[in-house]
Design a protein around this motif. Structure first.
Motif, PDB file in Angstrom:
ATOM      1  N   LEU A  52     -25.904  83.138 -33.525  1.00 56.34           N
ATOM      2  CA  LEU A  52     -25.522  84.071 -32.457  1.00 56.34           C
ATOM      3  C   LEU A  52     -25.867  83.503 -31.086  1.00 56.34           C
ATOM      4  CD1 LEU A  52     -24.122  86.790 -32.589  1.00 56.34           C
ATOM      5  CD2 LEU A  52     -26.370  87.888 -32.543  1.00 56.34           C
ATOM      6  N   VAL A  78     -23.183  81.036 -30.131  1.00 55.40           N
ATOM      7  CA  VAL A  78     -21.973  81.745 -29.720  1.00 55.40           C
ATOM      8  C   VAL A  78     -22.134  82.289 -28.295  1.00 55.40           C
ATOM      9  CG1 VAL A  78     -20.470  83.724 -30.204  1.00 55.40           C
ATOM     10  CG2 VAL A  78     -21.332  82.328 -32.095  1.00 55.40           C
ATOM     11  N   ARG A 135     -16.554  89.658 -24.723  1.00 61.01           N
ATOM     12  CA  ARG A 135     -17.725  89.133 -25.439  1.00 61.01           C
ATOM     13  C   ARG A 135     -17.719  89.605 -26.891  1.00 61.01           C
ATOM     14  NH1 ARG A 135     -22.038  87.542 -22.688  1.00 61.01           N
ATOM     15  NH2 ARG A 135     -21.484  88.939 -20.978  1.00 61.01           N
ATOM     16  N   VAL A 157     -17.570  87.256 -30.271  1.00 59.75           N
ATOM     17  CA  VAL A 157     -18.584  87.331 -31.332  1.00 59.75           C
ATOM     18  C   VAL A 157     -17.931  87.714 -32.664  1.00 59.75           C
ATOM     19  CG1 VAL A 157     -20.644  88.544 -32.155  1.00 59.75           C
ATOM     20  CG2 VAL A 157     -20.488  87.832 -29.759  1.00 59.75           C
ATOM     21  N   SER A 162     -18.127  85.400 -35.886  1.00 54.06           N
ATOM     22  CA  SER A 162     -18.780  85.964 -37.070  1.00 54.06           C
ATOM     23  C   SER A 162     -17.923  85.692 -38.297  1.00 54.06           C
ATOM     24  CB  SER A 162     -18.992  87.478 -36.898  1.00 54.06           C
ATOM     25  OG  SER A 162     -19.905  87.750 -35.874  1.00 54.06           O
TER      26      SER A 162
END
Length: 208
Positions: A113, A116, A178, A182, A186
């Motif tokens: 994360l 990213v 955003r 993500v 993911s």
């Protein structure tokens, strides 16, 4: 860069395997979406938005059932009811988009994360929480793109095509938030078992 064709194929294969073996209804819903690629979950969430007739950002069980069916996912009424109950954690009788995406998004660890987030921050040049063609200028190099090289596409067309990779179906607005960034990674992450490989992919793609 957006996920390579090979990574998308690996994600689809893993998702089809999970769909065939897992009994958990939510895991099966996630696998069915990801079998359509890294944008699959977003595609279902877009369909839910379209079906939200009163625009209250919430879905009843009937709306949820209709969305799952219209997306072409083959689940029984019992399975759909159980999925709805699992997503509706506060037992309010309805689910909102954030609730839905939070539950359905594939788990991604903090290490990934963070990568990213760094990639998004690099692309979001004006720090407004979204990526547009203007943000990409000078960050994303188009000179090696085949259609730019042969004169078929302009720089803007190449950049817009890149942004469209993060969107789904006909709902392409040229803006990547955003959350969308993500959500996309993911999905990509779900196809990669090794953290170091994910790290290498992100660093090579975005020079972070």
């Amino acid at each position: 860069m957006a996920a390579s064709a090979r990574l998308q194929k690996e994600l689809q294969i893993k998702s089809m395997q999970a769909l065939a073996t897992t009994k958990n209804p939510l895991e099966r819903l996630r696998a069915a979406c990801l079998a359509r690629g890294a944008q699959g979950i977003k595609g279902l969430s877009i369909l839910f938005r379209v079906m939200d007739d009163d625009k209250n950002r919430k879905l009843s069980l009937d709306e949820f059932k209709k969305g799952v069916e219209e997306y072409g996912l083959n689940f029984s009424n019992t399975e759909i009811s159980e999925m709805f109950r699992m997503i509706d954690r506060d037992q309010s009788g309805s689910i909102d988009y954030e609730e839905f995406l939070r539950v359905l998004r594939p788990p991604i660890n903090n290490f990934r994360l963070d990568l990213v987030a760094k990639a998004f921050a690099k692309l979001d040049k004006n720090h407004d929480g979204q990526i547009t063609v203007e943000d990409l200028r000078g960050v994303y190099t188009v000179k090696n793109h085949p259609k730019y090289m042969n004169g078929e596409w302009s720089e803007d067309q190449v950049l817009r095509h890149f942004l469209d990779c993060f969107d789904y179906g006909k709902h392409k607005d040229g803006v990547v938030t955003r959350e969308e960034f993500v959500d996309y990674y993911s999905g990509v992450s779900a196809s990669i078992d090794n953290d170091m490989y994910f790290d290498l992919m992100m660093r090579n793609s975005w020079k972070i």
